[in-house]
Motif scaffolding. Structure first.
Motif, mmCIF file in Angstrom:
data_model
loop_
_atom_site.group_PDB
_atom_site.id
_atom_site.type_symbol
_atom_site.label_atom_id
_atom_site.label_comp_id
_atom_site.label_asym_id
_atom_site.label_seq_id
_atom_site.Cartn_x
_atom_site.Cartn_y
_atom_site.Cartn_z
ATOM 1 N N LYS A 1 0.835 -1.186 0.000
ATOM 2 C CA LYS A 1 0.000 0.000 0.000
ATOM 3 C C LYS A 1 0.876 1.244 0.000
ATOM 4 O O LYS A 1 1.798 1.367 0.807
ATOM 5 C CB LYS A 1 -0.921 0.019 1.225
ATOM 6 C CG LYS A 1 -1.941 1.161 1.198
ATOM 7 C CD LYS A 1 -2.912 1.069 2.374
ATOM 8 C CE LYS A 1 -3.939 2.204 2.307
ATOM 9 N NZ LYS A 1 -4.907 2.132 3.439
ATOM 10 N N VAL A 2 0.585 2.173 -0.906
ATOM 11 C CA VAL A 2 1.368 3.395 -1.012
ATOM 12 C C VAL A 2 0.442 4.591 -1.231
ATOM 13 O O VAL A 2 -0.691 4.451 -1.691
ATOM 14 C CB VAL A 2 2.386 3.333 -2.182
ATOM 15 C CG1 VAL A 2 3.305 2.147 -2.038
ATOM 16 C CG2 VAL A 2 1.671 3.310 -3.525
ATOM 17 N N ALA A 3 0.947 5.771 -0.886
ATOM 18 C CA ALA A 3 0.286 7.021 -1.259
ATOM 19 C C ALA A 3 0.878 7.440 -2.600
ATOM 20 O O ALA A 3 2.090 7.360 -2.803
ATOM 21 C CB ALA A 3 0.535 8.092 -0.205
ATOM 22 N N VAL B 1 4.857 7.492 -3.611
ATOM 23 C CA VAL B 1 5.387 7.405 -4.969
ATOM 24 C C VAL B 1 4.804 8.578 -5.748
ATOM 25 O O VAL B 1 3.585 8.768 -5.775
ATOM 26 C CB VAL B 1 5.006 6.077 -5.656
ATOM 27 C CG1 VAL B 1 5.452 6.080 -7.116
ATOM 28 C CG2 VAL B 1 5.623 4.893 -4.914
ATOM 29 N N GLY B 2 5.677 9.378 -6.358
ATOM 30 C CA GLY B 2 5.205 10.561 -7.068
ATOM 31 C C GLY B 2 5.712 10.626 -8.494
ATOM 32 O O GLY B 2 6.912 10.437 -8.742
ATOM 33 N N TYR B 3 4.797 10.872 -9.433
ATOM 34 C CA TYR B 3 5.152 11.090 -10.839
ATOM 35 C C TYR B 3 5.060 12.583 -11.121
ATOM 36 O O TYR B 3 4.006 13.188 -10.965
ATOM 37 C CB TYR B 3 4.199 10.327 -11.758
ATOM 38 C CG TYR B 3 4.552 8.878 -11.959
ATOM 39 C CD1 TYR B 3 5.194 8.447 -13.123
ATOM 40 C CD2 TYR B 3 4.261 7.924 -10.985
ATOM 41 C CE1 TYR B 3 5.525 7.117 -13.310
ATOM 42 C CE2 TYR B 3 4.592 6.593 -11.167
ATOM 43 C CZ TYR B 3 5.220 6.196 -12.335
ATOM 44 O OH TYR B 3 5.550 4.881 -12.513
ATOM 45 N N THR B 4 6.172 13.173 -11.542
ATOM 46 C CA THR B 4 6.198 14.616 -11.762
ATOM 47 C C THR B 4 6.241 14.958 -13.245
ATOM 48 O O THR B 4 6.906 14.288 -14.037
ATOM 49 C CB THR B 4 7.412 15.264 -11.072
ATOM 50 O OG1 THR B 4 8.620 14.747 -11.654
ATOM 51 C CG2 THR B 4 7.407 14.970 -9.576
ATOM 52 N N VAL B 5 5.532 15.994 -13.616
ATOM 53 C CA VAL B 5 5.632 16.633 -14.932
ATOM 54 C C VAL B 5 5.120 18.050 -14.734
ATOM 55 O O VAL B 5 4.030 18.250 -14.210
ATOM 56 C CB VAL B 5 4.828 15.887 -16.014
ATOM 57 C CG1 VAL B 5 3.359 15.752 -15.652
ATOM 58 C CG2 VAL B 5 4.965 16.575 -17.368
ATOM 59 N N SER B 6 5.917 19.048 -15.114
ATOM 60 C CA SER B 6 5.497 20.413 -14.805
ATOM 61 C C SER B 6 6.336 21.445 -15.544
ATOM 62 O O SER B 6 7.522 21.229 -15.812
ATOM 63 C CB SER B 6 5.606 20.678 -13.298
ATOM 64 O OG SER B 6 5.179 21.985 -12.991
ATOM 65 N N GLY B 7 5.684 22.570 -15.852
ATOM 66 C CA GLY B 7 6.401 23.711 -16.394
ATOM 67 C C GLY B 7 6.857 24.653 -15.303
ATOM 68 O O GLY B 7 7.478 25.679 -15.576
ATOM 69 N N GLY B 8 6.527 24.341 -14.036
ATOM 70 C CA GLY B 8 6.976 25.160 -12.918
ATOM 71 C C GLY B 8 5.831 25.814 -12.171
ATOM 72 O O GLY B 8 4.689 25.347 -12.220
#
Length: 321
Positions: free
Chosen positions: A143-145, A181-188
């Motif tokens: 189990k994860v967040a 667990v984090g998936y990042t995608v961003s222009g800022g």
């Protein structure tokens, strides 16, 4: 046509909103025209048109169906972008995901001209209320967040609600002793929210630190592109940092850096392979391997199969760690 900001400042609020709304509509039309040029439609045997996507690396025409069978990855290895729900579906399955704080939505708190229109456009384009989806799930039986950012919502920009949702998922994980667990995608940072957007860097970093101080594990997966204030805060604060192949990761843009230092940067600069070589990333993991790699990492950090708690290897507490 680009917006001339001097025209905005000279205009009334209503006139400024109309100028920006026309710009958004014009941009949407141009994007649609661009998409039509890049999507071929060859005839199938039954006479219907098959939708394809052109790989920007090898030029191959990939049918959408074949792409999704391969997790939206071209045969040459190029990783097409995925939205948040698509990533959740391939990683854990939508039925295995319980969303948290999905009711939180951005508002035009600074009364920024045209921001209301931008938000409406982002919601229609992404079918999401905000640029990040958060919740809990099971990965390989653990189990994860989980949080997954969405580039289709204002390029994954970080506003106050984005920061609030990420902070809340870390607080939930801290309270329940869960890894994140984090998936990042961003222009800022989101410019329409000014300094309040920039403040989310400190806010999310504080939540990450409290989660870490309790000995909990945090894994980040950097995807293309991860830039600006997101890179300068929670994206690079993971205990273990993974990245997709050829993902652009950095703070300032390449052109800005070159103009500042008066030097030409290497072609591979700010790519995930470059970051791996220079120690900023622990491993580059292809999309089809991510589920198994995450499962393996989680299994190595579980305290005991009985309690299911995890530690982060760097700041663990208690005699069982």
């Amino acid at each position: 046509m680009a917006i001339k900001f001097k025209d905005l400042f000279k205009s009334s609020k209503q006139e400024a909103e109309k100028i920006i709304e026309r710009h958004v509509e014009s941009h949407a039309e141009k994007q649609a025209e661009k998409a039509e040029k890049h999507v071929a439609a060859p005839q199938q045997e039954d006479g219907t048109k098959e939708i394809t996507k052109t790989c920007p690396v090898c030029g191959t025409e990939n049918s959408v169906g074949e792409l999704w069978e391969n997790l939206n990855v071209c045969k040459c290895g190029y990783h097409f972008k995925m939205n948040a729900r698509q990533r959740i579906a391939f990683l854990v399955g939508n039925e295995n995901f319980e969303e948290l704080n999905g009711e939180l939505v951005s508002e035009n708190i600074l009364d920024f001209p045209g921001y209301d229109t931008k938000l409406k456009s982002a919601k229609l384009n992404s079918h999401e209320k905000e640029s990040v989806v958060t919740g809990v799930c099971n990965i390989g039986g653990y189990k994860v967040a989980l949080f997954v950012m969405d580039a289709e919502f204002m390029m994954g920009s970080m506003g106050t609600v984005t920061g609030e949702k990420i902070t809340k998922i870390f607080e939930y994980a801290t309270e329940n002793h869960l890894p994140v667990v984090g998936y990042t995608v961003s222009g800022g940072a989101r410019m329409q929210e000014g300094i309040l957007s920039l403040m989310q860097m400190a806010k999310t970093s504080g939540a990450v630190k409290r989660h870490s101080d309790e000995g909990n594990l945090y894994i980040t997966v950097l995807t293309d592109p991860t830039t600006g204030g997101v890179t300068a805060s929670f994206a690079m604060e993971g205990d273990i940092i993974l990245a997709e192949p050829n993902a652009t990761v950095g703070f300032a843009g390449r052109r800005v850096i070159e103009q500042t230092i008066k030097k030409k940067l290497p072609n591979e600069f700010q790519k995930s392979e470059f970051l791996l070589e220079h120690g900023f990333v622990d491993s580059i993991v292809a999309r089809k391997e991510q589920k198994e790699v995450l499962k393996s990492i989680l299994s190595m950090h579980v305290k005991s199969e009985a309690d299911g708690n995890f530690y982060n290897s760097f700041n663990h507490k208690g005699g069982n760690n």
